[in-house]
Design a protein around this motif. Structure first.
Motif, short mmCIF file in Angstrom:
data_model
loop_
_atom_site.label_atom_id
_atom_site.label_comp_id
_atom_site.label_asym_id
_atom_site.label_seq_id
_atom_site.Cartn_x
_atom_site.Cartn_y
_atom_site.Cartn_z
N ALA A 1 24.14 -60.74 -25.16
CA ALA A 1 23.68 -61.01 -23.79
C ALA A 1 22.74 -59.94 -23.26
O ALA A 1 22.35 -60.00 -22.09
CB ALA A 1 24.90 -61.13 -22.87
N THR A 2 22.37 -58.96 -24.09
CA THR A 2 21.58 -57.83 -23.60
C THR A 2 20.28 -58.22 -22.91
O THR A 2 19.96 -57.68 -21.85
CB THR A 2 21.31 -56.84 -24.76
N PRO A 3 19.48 -59.15 -23.44
CA PRO A 3 18.24 -59.52 -22.72
C PRO A 3 18.51 -60.00 -21.30
O PRO A 3 17.80 -59.61 -20.36
CB PRO A 3 17.65 -60.63 -23.59
N SER A 4 19.53 -60.83 -21.11
CA SER A 4 19.86 -61.30 -19.77
C SER A 4 20.42 -60.16 -18.92
O SER A 4 20.13 -60.08 -17.71
CB SER A 4 20.89 -62.43 -19.84
N LEU A 5 21.19 -59.28 -19.52
CA LEU A 5 21.74 -58.15 -18.78
C LEU A 5 20.63 -57.23 -18.29
O LEU A 5 20.71 -56.66 -17.20
CB LEU A 5 22.74 -57.37 -19.64
N MET A 6 19.58 -57.07 -19.08
CA MET A 6 18.46 -56.24 -18.67
C MET A 6 17.72 -56.84 -17.48
O MET A 6 17.13 -56.12 -16.67
CB MET A 6 17.49 -56.02 -19.84
N VAL A 7 17.75 -58.17 -17.36
CA VAL A 7 17.20 -58.81 -16.15
C VAL A 7 18.00 -58.36 -14.94
O VAL A 7 17.45 -58.09 -13.86
CB VAL A 7 17.22 -60.34 -16.29
N GLY A 8 19.33 -58.26 -15.10
CA GLY A 8 20.17 -57.75 -14.01
C GLY A 8 19.85 -56.31 -13.66
O GLY A 8 19.79 -55.95 -12.49
N VAL A 9 19.60 -55.48 -14.68
CA VAL A 9 19.22 -54.08 -14.43
C VAL A 9 17.90 -54.04 -13.66
O VAL A 9 17.73 -53.24 -12.72
CB VAL A 9 19.10 -53.31 -15.76
N ASN A 10 16.97 -54.91 -14.03
CA ASN A 10 15.70 -55.00 -13.32
C ASN A 10 15.91 -55.33 -11.85
O ASN A 10 15.28 -54.75 -10.96
CB ASN A 10 14.81 -56.05 -13.99
N GLN A 11 16.83 -56.27 -11.57
CA GLN A 11 17.13 -56.62 -10.19
C GLN A 11 17.74 -55.45 -9.43
O GLN A 11 17.43 -55.22 -8.26
CB GLN A 11 18.08 -57.82 -10.15
N VAL A 12 18.61 -54.70 -10.09
CA VAL A 12 19.21 -53.52 -9.46
C VAL A 12 18.12 -52.51 -9.10
O VAL A 12 18.14 -51.92 -8.01
CB VAL A 12 20.26 -52.88 -10.39
N ILE A 13 17.17 -52.30 -10.00
CA ILE A 13 16.07 -51.35 -9.74
C ILE A 13 15.26 -51.79 -8.52
O ILE A 13 14.97 -51.00 -7.62
CB ILE A 13 15.16 -51.23 -10.97
N MET A 14 14.90 -53.08 -8.47
CA MET A 14 14.05 -53.56 -7.38
C MET A 14 14.79 -53.52 -6.04
O MET A 14 14.20 -53.15 -5.01
CB MET A 14 13.58 -54.99 -7.68
N LEU A 15 16.07 -53.87 -6.04
CA LEU A 15 16.84 -53.80 -4.79
C LEU A 15 17.04 -52.36 -4.36
O LEU A 15 17.05 -52.06 -3.15
CB LEU A 15 18.19 -54.51 -4.97
N THR A 16 17.20 -51.46 -5.31
CA THR A 16 17.34 -50.04 -4.97
C THR A 16 16.07 -49.54 -4.30
O THR A 16 16.12 -48.83 -3.28
CB THR A 16 17.63 -49.22 -6.24
N LEU A 17 14.91 -49.89 -4.85
CA LEU A 17 13.65 -49.47 -4.24
C LEU A 17 13.44 -50.13 -2.87
O LEU A 17 12.88 -49.52 -1.96
CB LEU A 17 12.49 -49.81 -5.17
N ASN A 18 13.89 -51.36 -2.73
CA ASN A 18 13.78 -52.04 -1.43
C ASN A 18 14.65 -51.37 -0.38
O ASN A 18 14.40 -51.46 0.82
CB ASN A 18 14.15 -53.51 -1.56
N MET A 19 15.69 -50.68 -0.84
CA MET A 19 16.66 -50.06 0.06
C MET A 19 16.22 -48.67 0.52
O MET A 19 16.77 -48.14 1.49
CB MET A 19 18.01 -49.97 -0.67
N VAL A 20 15.23 -48.05 -0.15
CA VAL A 20 14.96 -46.64 0.10
C VAL A 20 14.52 -46.37 1.54
O VAL A 20 14.82 -45.31 2.09
CB VAL A 20 13.90 -46.08 -0.89
N ILE A 21 13.82 -47.31 2.16
CA ILE A 21 13.38 -47.08 3.54
C ILE A 21 14.56 -47.20 4.49
O ILE A 21 14.76 -46.36 5.37
CB ILE A 21 12.28 -48.08 3.94
N ILE A 22 15.37 -48.24 4.31
CA ILE A 22 16.53 -48.43 5.18
C ILE A 22 17.49 -47.27 5.03
O ILE A 22 18.03 -46.75 6.03
CB ILE A 22 17.22 -49.76 4.85
N ALA A 23 17.71 -46.82 3.79
CA ALA A 23 18.63 -45.70 3.55
C ALA A 23 18.11 -44.41 4.18
O ALA A 23 18.89 -43.50 4.46
CB ALA A 23 18.85 -45.52 2.05
N SER A 24 16.80 -44.30 4.41
CA SER A 24 16.26 -43.09 5.03
C SER A 24 16.77 -42.92 6.45
O SER A 24 16.73 -41.82 7.00
CB SER A 24 14.73 -43.13 5.01
N MET A 25 17.27 -44.01 7.07
CA MET A 25 17.82 -43.92 8.42
C MET A 25 19.09 -43.08 8.46
O MET A 25 19.48 -42.58 9.52
CB MET A 25 18.12 -45.31 8.97
#
Length: 658
Positions: free
Chosen positions: A266-290
């Motif tokens: 399942a590694t290829p599909s799991l890496m898609v999940g890791v990609n989503q975690v990365i993108m959501l983490t970057l989307n959070m950086v501005i809100i977390a700056s509060m």
């Protein structure tokens, strides 16, 4: 007939809602029964005080025998802070001994040249020279345009949050895959984690962990983990049965079957999940700056507060550039196949590792005598801030009347009438109608769930704010759908145009949500119209992507049959492709609603008076109770919409025999 509603029925339902609203208004005046229109104050649930008392008890009195809850939060903070501080020292601050003025630097941080070399090596290892050049070029951009220090602080947060979110999500997903009752128990929590606005749980985290980067990292992990859990469960269930049987035939134990058969398969599909975690983490950086994250997110937020269009766009673009580099690299790792091992000595077997080690050693030595090797020279730094500021000023001067005319037309003919309609829906009739709609589409259980969740919103006294949220979300989703589906059709029908359109959608998805607010406010000022424009831009991508994917997924045999029957290109589209793609279109509409609701909370910064404003005010005042209650109200609206559109999609699949 469940789920098959003709247009006349929908129009009749809205007409009935309007008549009931008018009737309730007249009846309340005649009988002096204001409770028909406004939920009585004495009936409201005392949730805000209960949440505050519970958090106070957790922080002050909660004791689990061997340790208190405060000990637990301190332990979590220590576990998170240690790798974060090490990475900050490694990337930007350098290693030192001592405190304050007495601190003595032991070793400098990695030079900008060394970090760019590492990034290039990772890109090349993941795929090829092209990706290595792209990733390295993205990091070079951060140095050249003066965003290096803030970018390294943000990268430190990402490098801590992503492994915790990915590993934690993987373990929870494995537990849910193995244990059906745990899977059923996790689903509502995952729904809440993905639908409760981030602002709503920033306040409890702030109370529990204090102000600073640790609290921001905890919030980021909570925000980014749910997709990894869901994708892990789906990926493990998608492993072919014959692969599992082969593992059992080979004598694998349960543990070996999981870690040596299922997870690798399942590694290829799991890496898609890791990609989503990365993108959501970057989307959070501005809100977390509060709450103390710092880095590029703080730069964007500070620019937004002082309406510095140039500085905000420049910092926002730096986040986009970093997102592109990490996104492309993680996607490449997901698609990467095992390569043959090279023979020979250590340098031949590991050329990039050797190169990186040599560059780090060389730059550490040269940095002692040449400061420009250690830190990018300030005199060579470029800036685009003035350009963006002047460009926005030029647009305002030359197109102000045009933008204002568009704004007035849409406000008077769309936004205000819809707002008046939803604002006039009494709470009792709103609960009843929503229950009927959900029940008709998904059965009595869904109808009861929808009525109960909407009843919760009324019982918290937030019904008027919720109606403003639904109105803004509804109008934004309507416009995003009217724009997105034609673009998706164009992308599917014209491959050349599709590459451009889907590339633009990639860019829109990597832009942090706050970045949309800066140009929108500068062009349209504050208010509902500005919020709507920002939401449409942010929520547009799913409508385009699902439409394109749905049309491309239509079986070729059906298209051939239509062509043989003499269908024109237009008839093929309207009579075969679009009906067959309807489930995908409904799922795209569902995702558009989810993104619109998440963005509406952020648009509270530009003057909306909805549930998002309640959440933001609670964060500003550090009041956990009101923030959590308003956040749950947004989440319940999202859950009702999600269940309804999933039921519609499933019904459409059944009718099409898919």
């Amino acid at each position: 007939m469940r789920g098959r509603w003709p247009l006349a029925f929908w129009l009749g339902l809205f007409g009935l809602t309007w008549l009931l609203s008018a009737f309730s208004f007249q009846l309340s005046k005649t009988l002096d029964a204001r409770w028909l229109l406004k939920y009585p104050k004495q009936w409201e649930l005392p949730l805000e005080g209960a949440i505050k008392s519970f958090l106070d008890w957790l922080v002050e009195d909660a004791n689990f025998g061997l340790f208190t809850f405060r000990d637990l939060t301190r332990a979590i903070a220590a576990v998170v802070e240690m790798p974060y501080q090490i990475l900050r020292d490694l990337l930007i601050e350098g290693f030192s001994s001592g405190i304050g003025d007495a601190a003595v630097q032991i070793a400098p941080s990695l030079s900008w040249i060394a970090v760019i070399t590492c990034a290039t090596a990772i890109g090349h290892y993941a795929r090829d020279w092209k990706l290595g050049a792209l990733v390295g070029g993205c990091f070079l951009y951060l140095a050249v345009f003066g965003q290096w220090e803030s970018a390294m602080i943000t990268l430190s947060s990402v490098l801590v949050a992503v492994p915790i979110g990915a590993v934690g999500g993987l373990l929870l997903g494995i537990a849910a895959y193995r244990t059906p009752w745990f899977d059923r128990m996790m689903r509502p929590f995952l729904d809440l984690m993905q639908t409760v606005p981030v602002f709503a749980y920033l306040v409890p985290i702030l109370i529990l962990f204090g102000f600073g980067p640790v609290a921001a990292l905890v919030a980021t992990v909570i925000y980014a983990m749910p997709p990894m859990v869901r994708i892990t469960v789906l990926a493990l269930r998608g492993v072919p049965e014959e692969v599992i049987e082969a593992g059992r035939m080979a004598g694998c134990t349960r543990r070996q079957l999981m870690w040596k058969v299922l997870v690798p398969s399942a590694t290829p599909s799991l890496m898609v999940g890791v990609n989503q975690v990365i993108m959501l983490t970057l989307n959070m950086v501005i809100i977390a700056s509060m709450i103390g994250a710092g880095g590029l997110g703080f730069d964007v937020l500070a620019a937004l507060r002082r309406l510095d269009i140039g500085g905000g766009i420049e910092a926002g673009l730096a986040i986009v550039v970093m997102a592109i580099a990490l996104d492309r690299a993680s996607q490449a790792f997901a698609e990467r196949s095992q390569r043959a091992r090279l023979s020979g000595n250590l340098v031949r077997r590991h050329p990039w590792s050797t190169t990186v080690f040599v560059v780090i050693a060389a730059t550490l030595a040269l940095g002692l005598v040449l400061p420009g090797v250690q830190s990018y020279p300030d005199r060579l730094t470029l800036t685009t801030g003035p350009f963006w500021g002047e460009a926005m000023k030029w647009i305002n001067v030359n197109f102000f009347d045009t933008f204002e005319a568009i704004k007035v037309v849409i406000l008077n003919w769309l936004l205000l009438p819809v707002k008046k309609f939803f604002g006039g829906i009494p709470w009792a009739w709103g609960i009843l109608v929503m229950g009927l709609i959900a029940g008709r589409i998904g059965g009595w259980k869904l109808g009861l769930l929808a009525a109960l969740l909407m009843g919760f919103i009324a019982a918290t006294g937030l019904w008027p704010k919720a109606m403003v949220t639904i109105y803004l979300c509804g109008v934004s989703v309507l416009i995003a759908t009217l724009i997105g589906i034609p673009l998706g059709i164009w992308a599917a029908e014209r491959p050349g145009a599709g590459r451009v359109i889907l590339g633009l959608m990639d860019t829109l998805q990597t832009l942090p949500s706050f970045v949309y607010l800066i140009p929108v406010v500068m062009l349209f000022r504050v208010g509902d119209f500005s919020a709507m424009v920002a939401v449409v831009l942010y929520a547009l991508a799913p409508a385009v992507r699902y439409a394109a994917h749905g049309l491309r997924s239509v079986p070729e045999a059906l298209i051939e049959a239509g062509t043989m029957s003499g269908c024109t290109r237009s008839q093929l589209l309207w009579r075969i492709k679009l009906p067959m793609a309807a489930p995908h279109l409904l799922l795209g509409l569902n995702q558009t609603i989810m993104l619109a609701l998440s963005m509406l909370v952020i648009t509270a910064l530009v003057g909306t008076r909805d549930l998002g404003q309640e959440v933001y005010i609670a964060l500003a005042k550090a009041q956990a109770g009101p923030g959590v209650v308003a956040g749950l109200s947004v989440a319940f609206i999202a859950i009702v919409a999600d269940r309804i559109f999933n039921a519609l999609a499933e019904g459409q699949k059944r009718r099409l025999g898919l």
